[in-house]
Design an enzyme around this catalytic site. Structure first.
Site, PDB file in Angstrom:
ATOM      1  N   THR A  78       0.959  -1.063  -0.006  1.00  0.00           N
ATOM      2  CA  THR A  78      -0.030  -0.087   0.007  1.00  0.00           C
ATOM      3  C   THR A  78       0.858   1.255  -0.035  1.00  0.00           C
ATOM      4  O   THR A  78       0.600   2.082  -0.664  1.00  0.00           O
ATOM      5  CB  THR A  78      -1.024   0.079   1.274  1.00  0.00           C
ATOM      6  OG1 THR A  78      -1.886  -1.228   1.323  1.00  0.00           O
ATOM      7  CG2 THR A  78      -1.887   1.305   1.229  1.00  0.00           C
ATOM      8  N   LYS A 120      -8.085  -1.214  -5.116  1.00  0.00           N
ATOM      9  CA  LYS A 120      -7.679  -2.538  -4.288  1.00  0.00           C
ATOM     10  C   LYS A 120      -8.851  -3.462  -4.518  1.00  0.00           C
ATOM     11  O   LYS A 120      -9.811  -3.466  -3.650  1.00  0.00           O
ATOM     12  CB  LYS A 120      -7.645  -2.351  -3.124  1.00  0.00           C
ATOM     13  CG  LYS A 120      -6.762  -3.321  -2.312  1.00  0.00           C
ATOM     14  CD  LYS A 120      -6.494  -3.314  -0.937  1.00  0.00           C
ATOM     15  CE  LYS A 120      -5.938  -4.406   0.035  1.00  0.00           C
ATOM     16  NZ  LYS A 120      -4.595  -4.729  -0.571  1.00  0.00           N
ATOM     17  N   SER A 152      -9.674  -8.059   2.463  1.00  0.00           N
ATOM     18  CA  SER A 152     -10.166  -8.492   3.666  1.00  0.00           C
ATOM     19  C   SER A 152      -9.725  -8.034   5.036  1.00  0.00           C
ATOM     20  O   SER A 152      -8.831  -7.040   4.795  1.00  0.00           O
ATOM     21  CB  SER A 152      -9.831 -10.197   3.755  1.00  0.00           C
ATOM     22  OG  SER A 152      -8.466 -10.319   3.635  1.00  0.00           O
ATOM     23  N   ASP A 195      -6.839   0.332   3.756  1.00  0.00           N
ATOM     24  CA  ASP A 195      -5.796   0.529   2.652  1.00  0.00           C
ATOM     25  C   ASP A 195      -6.495   0.985   1.492  1.00  0.00           C
ATOM     26  O   ASP A 195      -5.946   1.803   0.723  1.00  0.00           O
ATOM     27  CB  ASP A 195      -4.998  -0.676   2.207  1.00  0.00           C
ATOM     28  CG  ASP A 195      -3.951  -1.299   3.391  1.00  0.00           C
ATOM     29  OD1 ASP A 195      -3.876  -0.429   4.283  1.00  0.00           O
ATOM     30  OD2 ASP A 195      -3.664  -2.495   3.537  1.00  0.00           O
ATOM     31  N   GLY A 221      -2.565  -5.525  -5.225  1.00  0.00           N
ATOM     32  CA  GLY A 221      -3.255  -6.929  -5.014  1.00  0.00           C
ATOM     33  C   GLY A 221      -3.269  -7.065  -3.467  1.00  0.00           C
ATOM     34  O   GLY A 221      -3.297  -6.115  -2.753  1.00  0.00           O
ATOM     35  N   VAL A 222      -3.630  -8.112  -3.311  1.00  0.00           N
ATOM     36  CA  VAL A 222      -3.772  -8.585  -1.850  1.00  0.00           C
ATOM     37  C   VAL A 222      -2.983  -9.776  -1.296  1.00  0.00           C
ATOM     38  O   VAL A 222      -2.831 -10.941  -2.155  1.00  0.00           O
ATOM     39  CB  VAL A 222      -5.376  -9.021  -1.595  1.00  0.00           C
ATOM     40  CG1 VAL A 222      -5.759 -10.218  -2.343  1.00  0.00           C
ATOM     41  CG2 VAL A 222      -5.554  -9.450  -0.002  1.00  0.00           C
ATOM     42  N   GLY A 223      -2.263  -9.614  -0.356  1.00  0.00           N
ATOM     43  CA  GLY A 223      -1.421 -10.736   0.063  1.00  0.00           C
ATOM     44  C   GLY A 223      -0.149 -10.806  -1.120  1.00  0.00           C
ATOM     45  O   GLY A 223       0.304  -9.821  -1.532  1.00  0.00           O
ATOM     46  N   ASN A 277      11.610  -2.416  -0.431  1.00  0.00           N
ATOM     47  CA  ASN A 277      11.090  -1.436   0.826  1.00  0.00           C
ATOM     48  C   ASN A 277      11.500  -2.088   2.001  1.00  0.00           C
ATOM     49  O   ASN A 277      11.441  -3.209   2.477  1.00  0.00           O
ATOM     50  CB  ASN A 277       9.685  -1.561   0.800  1.00  0.00           C
ATOM     51  CG  ASN A 277       8.933  -0.764   1.707  1.00  0.00           C
ATOM     52  OD1 ASN A 277       9.514   0.111   2.181  1.00  0.00           O
ATOM     53  ND2 ASN A 277       8.041  -1.243   2.498  1.00  0.00           N
ATOM     54  N   GLN A 278      12.524  -1.251   2.643  1.00  0.00           N
ATOM     55  CA  GLN A 278      13.038  -1.771   3.788  1.00  0.00           C
ATOM     56  C   GLN A 278      11.976  -1.717   5.217  1.00  0.00           C
ATOM     57  O   GLN A 278      11.624  -0.640   5.783  1.00  0.00           O
ATOM     58  CB  GLN A 278      14.446  -0.944   4.417  1.00  0.00           C
ATOM     59  CG  GLN A 278      14.926  -1.495   5.551  1.00  0.00           C
ATOM     60  CD  GLN A 278      16.230  -0.785   5.857  1.00  0.00           C
ATOM     61  OE1 GLN A 278      16.510   0.451   5.095  1.00  0.00           O
ATOM     62  NE2 GLN A 278      16.983  -0.994   6.782  1.00  0.00           N
TER      63      GLN A 278
END
Length: 228
Positions: free
Chosen positions: A16, A37, A41, A54, A116-118, A175-176
């Site tokens: 996100t 999105k 869930s 999100d 996406g999701v997951g 992405n840290q």
């Protein structure tokens, strides 16, 4: 190109935040951008129905107003895998519904950033998974790699799966998520060598990220590869 599909190595990798940064970077270049999105869930009940935090942030970042039902056509309450959440309420996730919602957003914007999701292989139904969404929408994929222990395996396997599925992997963004990650530079170098797509940006750990601030870390990569 009408947009990008943002997937990730797993839940919590920062999809996100990166999607918002991509939107902000494109907006800084004068683009009219909306976020989407399709499936979420862990949504919260409101007087207007279930709402996903999100998805709400993506909607708020949009360049113009868009109905929530287009931004997040499938919203489920339980914070579990979406196909299980859908089954609990007797719902079947239908690609045609998602395609129609996306078309509404695409008609109102120059770019649509779809999150996406997951992860890539998360099921959405008996014969449907997250990876089927960018195929149906005709979007190139940006992979968010959460930089922490295990990111090499997760990142390389996900990139391999995207390419094996015949989708266009436009690039990846590191992405840290672990502020104290050991051998950060070495991990990034390995991912850069082995992922068959360009690195579009590296985002350092930040306790309070903002779309505008993070846009700076992805803007050059987007511009260099003509993804703006």
């Amino acid at each position: 190109m009408t947009g990008l599909f943002v997937t990730g190595t797993d839940t919590g990798c920062g999809k996100t935040e990166i999607a918002l940064a991509l939107m902000a970077a494109m907006q800084a270049h004068g683009r009219v951008v909306l976020g989407m999105k399709p499936v979420a869930s862990g949504c919260e009940p409101t007087p207007d129905g279930l709402r996903n935090p999100d998805a709400c942030r993506l909607r708020e970042q949009g360049s113009c107003a868009s109905p929530y039902r287009f931004v997040n056509p499938y919203a489920f309450g339980p914070p579990i895998a979406p196909h299980l959440a859908a089954a609990q309420v007797g719902c079947r996730i239908d690609l045609a519904v998602i395609e129609a919602a996306y078309a509404e957003l695409a008609n109102a914007a120059e770019r649509v950033i779809v999150e996406g999701v997951g992860g890539w292989r998360v099921p959405l139904g008996p014969n449907l998974a997250v990876g089927d969404l960018p195929r149906a929408l005709g979007l190139p994929v940006v992979l968010v790699v959460g930089l922490r222990l295990g990111c090499l395996n997760h990142g390389l396997l996900t990139a391999e799966a995207i390419v094996a599925d015949g989708l266009h992997l436009a690039g990846w963004i590191g992405n840290q998520v672990d502020p104290d990650m050991d051998a950060l530079a070495g991990n990034v170098a390995t991912l850069t060598e082995r992922i068959p797509a360009p690195c579009l940006g590296l985002v350092p750990w930040c306790a309070t990220p903002s779309p505008v601030a993070w846009a700076e870390f992805v803007a050059d990569g987007l511009s260099a590869h003509r993804l703006i």
